[in-house]
Design a protein around this motif. Structure first.
Motif, PDB file in Angstrom:
ATOM      1  N   THR A   1       5.274  -6.929   8.090  1.00 24.57           N
ATOM      2  CA  THR A   1       6.261  -6.279   7.232  1.00 24.57           C
ATOM      3  C   THR A   1       5.591  -5.535   6.081  1.00 24.57           C
ATOM      4  O   THR A   1       4.469  -5.848   5.680  1.00 24.57           O
ATOM      5  N   MET A   2       6.296  -4.521   5.556  1.00 24.48           N
ATOM      6  CA  MET A   2       5.866  -3.811   4.342  1.00 24.48           C
ATOM      7  C   MET A   2       7.115  -3.556   3.513  1.00 24.48           C
ATOM      8  O   MET A   2       8.236  -3.780   3.968  1.00 24.48           O
ATOM      9  N   SER A   3       6.910  -3.100   2.307  1.00 23.74           N
ATOM     10  CA  SER A   3       8.043  -2.797   1.438  1.00 23.74           C
ATOM     11  C   SER A   3       7.743  -1.569   0.591  1.00 23.74           C
ATOM     12  O   SER A   3       6.628  -1.428   0.077  1.00 23.74           O
ATOM     13  N   TYR A   4       8.751  -0.710   0.464  1.00 24.24           N
ATOM     14  CA  TYR A   4       8.588   0.454  -0.428  1.00 24.24           C
ATOM     15  C   TYR A   4       8.966   0.104  -1.869  1.00 24.24           C
ATOM     16  O   TYR A   4       8.941   0.960  -2.754  1.00 24.24           O
ATOM     17  N   GLY A   5       9.367  -1.142  -2.096  1.00 22.61           N
ATOM     18  CA  GLY A   5       9.731  -1.554  -3.451  1.00 22.61           C
ATOM     19  C   GLY A   5      10.866  -0.690  -3.980  1.00 22.61           C
ATOM     20  O   GLY A   5      11.849  -0.435  -3.267  1.00 22.61           O
ATOM     21  N   ASP A   6      10.747  -0.223  -5.196  1.00 19.31           N
ATOM     22  CA  ASP A   6      11.796   0.572  -5.824  1.00 19.31           C
ATOM     23  C   ASP A   6      11.610   2.072  -5.615  1.00 19.31           C
ATOM     24  O   ASP A   6      12.318   2.880  -6.223  1.00 19.31           O
ATOM     25  N   LEU A   7      10.652   2.431  -4.795  1.00 14.54           N
ATOM     26  CA  LEU A   7      10.337   3.851  -4.606  1.00 14.54           C
ATOM     27  C   LEU A   7      11.548   4.608  -4.054  1.00 14.54           C
ATOM     28  O   LEU A   7      12.167   4.174  -3.083  1.00 14.54           O
ATOM     29  N   PRO A   8      11.881   5.771  -4.648  1.00 14.52           N
ATOM     30  CA  PRO A   8      13.015   6.542  -4.115  1.00 14.52           C
ATOM     31  C   PRO A   8      12.742   6.976  -2.673  1.00 14.52           C
ATOM     32  O   PRO A   8      11.590   7.241  -2.310  1.00 14.52           O
ATOM     33  N   THR A   9      13.797   7.057  -1.887  1.00 11.41           N
ATOM     34  CA  THR A   9      13.673   7.318  -0.445  1.00 11.41           C
ATOM     35  C   THR A   9      12.817   8.542  -0.138  1.00 11.41           C
ATOM     36  O   THR A   9      12.044   8.549   0.818  1.00 11.41           O
TER      37      THR A   9
ATOM     38  N   GLY B   1       0.808  -1.225   0.000  1.00 10.62           N
ATOM     39  CA  GLY B   1       0.000   0.000   0.000  1.00 10.62           C
ATOM     40  C   GLY B   1       0.841   1.275   0.000  1.00 10.62           C
ATOM     41  O   GLY B   1       0.617   2.183  -0.819  1.00 10.62           O
ATOM     42  N   ALA B   2       1.812   1.348   0.889  1.00 12.05           N
ATOM     43  CA  ALA B   2       2.592   2.588   1.027  1.00 12.05           C
ATOM     44  C   ALA B   2       3.467   2.847  -0.196  1.00 12.05           C
ATOM     45  O   ALA B   2       3.718   4.008  -0.555  1.00 12.05           O
ATOM     46  N   ALA B   3       3.942   1.789  -0.849  1.00  9.50           N
ATOM     47  CA  ALA B   3       4.775   1.979  -2.047  1.00  9.50           C
ATOM     48  C   ALA B   3       3.950   2.632  -3.144  1.00  9.50           C
ATOM     49  O   ALA B   3       4.409   3.557  -3.836  1.00  9.50           O
TER      50      ALA B   3
ATOM     51  N   LYS C   1      10.275   9.571  -1.420  1.00 11.34           N
ATOM     52  CA  LYS C   1       8.827   9.308  -1.534  1.00 11.34           C
ATOM     53  C   LYS C   1       8.292   8.324  -0.488  1.00 11.34           C
ATOM     54  O   LYS C   1       7.107   7.973  -0.514  1.00 11.34           O
ATOM     55  N   HIS C   2       9.187   7.849   0.382  1.00 13.52           N
ATOM     56  CA  HIS C   2       8.725   6.921   1.426  1.00 13.52           C
ATOM     57  C   HIS C   2       7.794   7.656   2.391  1.00 13.52           C
ATOM     58  O   HIS C   2       8.145   8.710   2.913  1.00 13.52           O
ATOM     59  N   ILE C   3       6.613   7.086   2.619  1.00 14.42           N
ATOM     60  CA  ILE C   3       5.640   7.715   3.516  1.00 14.42           C
ATOM     61  C   ILE C   3       5.339   6.757   4.673  1.00 14.42           C
ATOM     62  O   ILE C   3       5.435   5.538   4.521  1.00 14.42           O
ATOM     63  N   PRO C   4       4.982   7.307   5.834  1.00 17.70           N
ATOM     64  CA  PRO C   4       4.736   6.440   6.996  1.00 17.70           C
ATOM     65  C   PRO C   4       3.474   5.598   6.804  1.00 17.70           C
ATOM     66  O   PRO C   4       2.496   6.066   6.212  1.00 17.70           O
ATOM     67  N   THR C   5       3.537   4.380   7.324  1.00 15.27           N
ATOM     68  CA  THR C   5       2.380   3.477   7.199  1.00 15.27           C
ATOM     69  C   THR C   5       2.203   2.669   8.477  1.00 15.27           C
ATOM     70  O   THR C   5       3.185   2.314   9.141  1.00 15.27           O
ATOM     71  N   ALA C   6       0.958   2.416   8.788  1.00 16.15           N
ATOM     72  CA  ALA C   6       0.625   1.769  10.060  1.00 16.15           C
ATOM     73  C   ALA C   6      -0.664   0.976   9.915  1.00 16.15           C
ATOM     74  O   ALA C   6      -1.434   1.199   8.984  1.00 16.15           O
TER      75      ALA C   6
ATOM     76  N   ALA D   1       0.752  10.706  -1.505  1.00 14.46           N
ATOM     77  CA  ALA D   1      -0.040  10.625  -0.270  1.00 14.46           C
ATOM     78  C   ALA D   1       0.866  10.957   0.920  1.00 14.46           C
ATOM     79  O   ALA D   1       2.084  10.814   0.847  1.00 14.46           O
ATOM     80  N   LYS D   2       0.252  11.426   2.011  1.00 16.11           N
ATOM     81  CA  LYS D   2       1.050  11.769   3.202  1.00 16.11           C
ATOM     82  C   LYS D   2       1.272  10.572   4.122  1.00 16.11           C
ATOM     83  O   LYS D   2       2.156  10.584   4.968  1.00 16.11           O
ATOM     84  N   GLY D   3       0.413   9.584   3.973  1.00 17.82           N
ATOM     85  CA  GLY D   3       0.557   8.407   4.818  1.00 17.82           C
ATOM     86  C   GLY D   3      -0.430   7.334   4.391  1.00 17.82           C
ATOM     87  O   GLY D   3      -1.346   7.605   3.605  1.00 17.82           O
TER      88      GLY D   3
END
Lengths: 477, 477
Positions: B220-228, B191-193, B230-235, B200-202
């Protein structure tokens, strides 16, 4: 970081791909009729899992009424609760069957203690149902430990003035814990009758459980034909306390055990079976009973024993109505009163069935807890037993593999007959005796999915029995 | 009174007589070899049920060490605990396999809240593993609810500045709850990736469970190939909170959701797989792996996930030694590190196996909880799959009916190969996602008998595989 990502994705993919698919019977192996049945059963399970009511019904019964021993105000509340609920579910008719029940009361909380090596130990204890009280000052006596009724009998007059301690534990190697219970419960039921005969002052019994813990398990006992003056007080002590006492007796055989209880049996009290039915669409004169028992022991909330059986039985009717399944025969839901100490409700139900010349073609009882489904045990003639066993391929996708010959249950057993097919619902038994007849038998020990899967399992076999049983039975007109 | 006595005795007799006997395979249907196997399996079960150690091992691991996320001091304690215990059990050799693991830390307890209709609601929430923190001041934004990754993608730039709320629930009609998990967990993992890509902000995610309660489930989650950047918090938020939020969004689509978390990923940390083995008596070069994962999430005690798999795996070796069963092939017990967030231990183990030209003939993993046994899933070639399925009559007396093709587990899957027979232990799944990855995954949720029945089930299939698998495999010399 890239590596982590790849690994994570890999791990996730492995997980996703490796999930065992929900097992379904292979459609190629099913006849046309079986495919129809398979679809109906799937509908029943989907309905139970998404719109089942039994869990909230059970919450209400266990937490708002609680333990409901025969003759108690709580048992009366449960009768009223059951009648109201059956009407809400919309059964075609609902009524009460009056029945007089034994009325035993526990009185004050029991106390037990002994001192060994200068250390006083308090023992978790509870009186057994129908036991007499101790004198007001309690019973204080030396203890003789035995492992069986035979060993006790062999003591003869040596037990005079002593407390006899029955300490044969469950056989943990038996996979089915009900069998372990069956192998031990004679100590609880008959210990005091035997030892009263020989002048013992009291009997204590190891609790009926596989678990080693601090919770004493109550349950019924009988003095048999013993004259009243020889009735002696009897109680169960926790399994952990039994182990400790046994060790202490090895070191100090003359230690004196003290216990006090104030229980008594009052005159029989009026009560009721709660009965409701869906009228059969084709042969309403043929009746199929589905039930559990409404009464419970007083220590806990009567959740697994047998609140779950009560709400599952009613949910069978609910699932039939909700899914517009119109039974050929009459499906009668019965909340039996007084299974725990007397089975008066069961006897009254059978007596009235005979009196009214009712034609019972079968019955299903749920009184083995609300745990995850394993199957059914079948008490029927060989033709019908084989018929039920032939449904295995329809039932096994839901974890219902056990379709063995065996008993059904104490409440429907009086209906037994050559052409009556009686079935007992058999959930997994591993945890049942952790809670059975203790203060731990409470609502929080019941899992919602396990409970409703049981309701759906029961509704499915009732659906199949209603459809096929009578037409395949020698009773066929 | 006389009537009561007779009824009581009758009820007791019915109960005693009606107990389903412990099912045994019909000896007449077994070959001589099968009778020997049946006896060995019975010995294994009896031993586990009367002298099994896994329950006390689990108590020690879960209550004295507790949650043990990769890279944490607790994970290191668990490694030392595992090495010591394997030596105590008397394995022929015990060693540690060094492996670098991800090191994510949760930081302070997360907070989430929103106000609707003037009422402030606090939301049970927990950060997902590998998520970045929110800014110190938290994230406050409007919420868009979606039910799938596809629905989220379709929003595109509409999600800019918003919190995306993934709320697809488990499909409760699936009997196997792992399948329901498999059908939802993409929201948590990816989802977060997806939403980070679109600004999105989160991201908040409904907890992965059938149960409707107040316990958030991490994972666990993964940001995949997303550049750092663009990493957004997820919960994850609790299932009950997800239902309430969804309702509130219907009434008040502009409500603003606030959450704050301070988790972060530190540099990789050194850790270990713990490995021990019983050397094979005939072909020690052939290795059969039995294992689970030693790491766990941090919120609970890692009891069902996967403390039970760890202690059951070691109990397989314990039962072999205790009952003097000498395996032909080497039985290697592995406590894998880092299954939860990286499977680095699994990868390292497979890498070293290749490096050392080890010949793995099979594996068994226990990572589906410690509930009552149901069977095994088999990941093998068709010859060996059929061989394993032919043991059904030996295993079904112990409730082991499920012997379907399927995945084995994340830790042994990297060993997969045409002639490698991988098996996953499959206990009943109904209660697993009540506890999975939450603060409720604690020792008290594990039943001793269910746990040791699992150990015995695993030891039994290892016994059969060790005896028959290699000799029936194309690998045979």
């Amino acid at each position: 970081m890239k590596k982590i990502i790849i690994l994570l994705s890999l791990s996730f993919l492995i997980f996703s791909c490796n999930q065992k698919t929900d097992k379904k019977e292979n459609p190629k192996l099913l006849s046309k009729a079986e495919k129809t049945d398979s679809t109906h059963i799937k509908t029943i399970f989907n309905s139970a899992l998404t719109e089942g009511k039994s869990y909230e019904w059970l919450r209400d019964l266990t937490t708002n009424i609680g333990g409901r021993l025969s003759g108690s105000p709580e048992a009366q509340k449960a009768v009223e609760w059951g009648e109201k609920l059956m009407k809400e579910v919309g059964l075609d008719s609902v009524w009460l069957q009056p029945v007089m029940v034994p009325h035993w009361v526990r009185g004050e909380k029991e106390v037990a203690t002994y001192t060994t090596n200068g250390i006083q130990k308090n023992v978790p204890i509870c009186a057994l149902g129908f036991s007499v009280a101790t004198p007001n000052s309690g019973v204080l006596a030396e203890v003789i430990e035995v492992k069986s009724l035979e060993e006790a009998k062999a003591l003869g007059s040596k037990m005079e003035g002593k407390i006899v301690f029955f300490n044969r534990p469950f056989d943990d190697t038996l996979i089915n814990t009900f069998k372990a219970y069956g192998g031990c419960v004679d100590q609880r039921v008959r210990g005091a009758a035997i030892c009263g005969e020989f002048g013992a002052k009291g009997v204590i019994v190891r609790s009926m459980t596989n678990s080693i813990d601090d919770y004493p398990h109550t349950g019924t006992m009988s003095y048999g034909d013993l004259p009243t003056e020889k009735h002696i007080p009897t109680a169960a002590i926790s399994s952990k306390a039994a182990n400790i006492l046994s060790d202490d007796l090895q070191k100090n055989p003359n230690l004196k055990f003290y216990f006090k209880q104030s229980c008594k049996t009052l005159p029989d009290a009026p009560s009721f079976n709660v009965v409701g039915e869906i009228k059969g669409a084709e042969t309403p004169e043929n009746i199929f009973v589905v039930g559990g028992h409404l009464d419970s022991w007083d220590l806990g909330e009567g959740a697994h024993d047998d609140g779950t059986g009560i709400v599952q039985s009613l949910e069978v009717a609910y699932l039939f109505k909700k899914n517009n399944i119109k039974p050929k025969n009459t499906i009668r839901i019965v909340f039996f009163m007084n299974e725990e100490n007397g089975t008066r409700g069961a006897k009254k139900y059978a007596e009235l069935a005979t009196l009214h010349k009712e034609n019972h073609i079968g019955g299903l009882e749920s009184d083995a807890g609300g745990h995850t489904p394993r199957g059914f045990s079948i008490d029927a003639n060989s033709v019908n037993t084989k018929l039920l066993q032939s449904w295995k391929k329809l039932l096994s996708p839901y974890g219902l593999h056990d379709l063995d010959k065996g008993g059904s249950g104490a409440d429907i057993s009086p209906l037994k007959g050559e052409n009556v097919t009686l079935v007992g619902y058999r959930p997994d038994s591993q945890r049942y005796f952790d809670y059975h007849h203790t203060s731990r038998d409470t609502f929080d020990k019941v899992n919602k999915r396990e409970l409703v899967l049981g309701s759906a399992s029961m509704a499915s076999i009732v659906y199949l029995m209603d459809k096929y049983l009578y037409s395949n039975s020698p009773l066929k007109p």
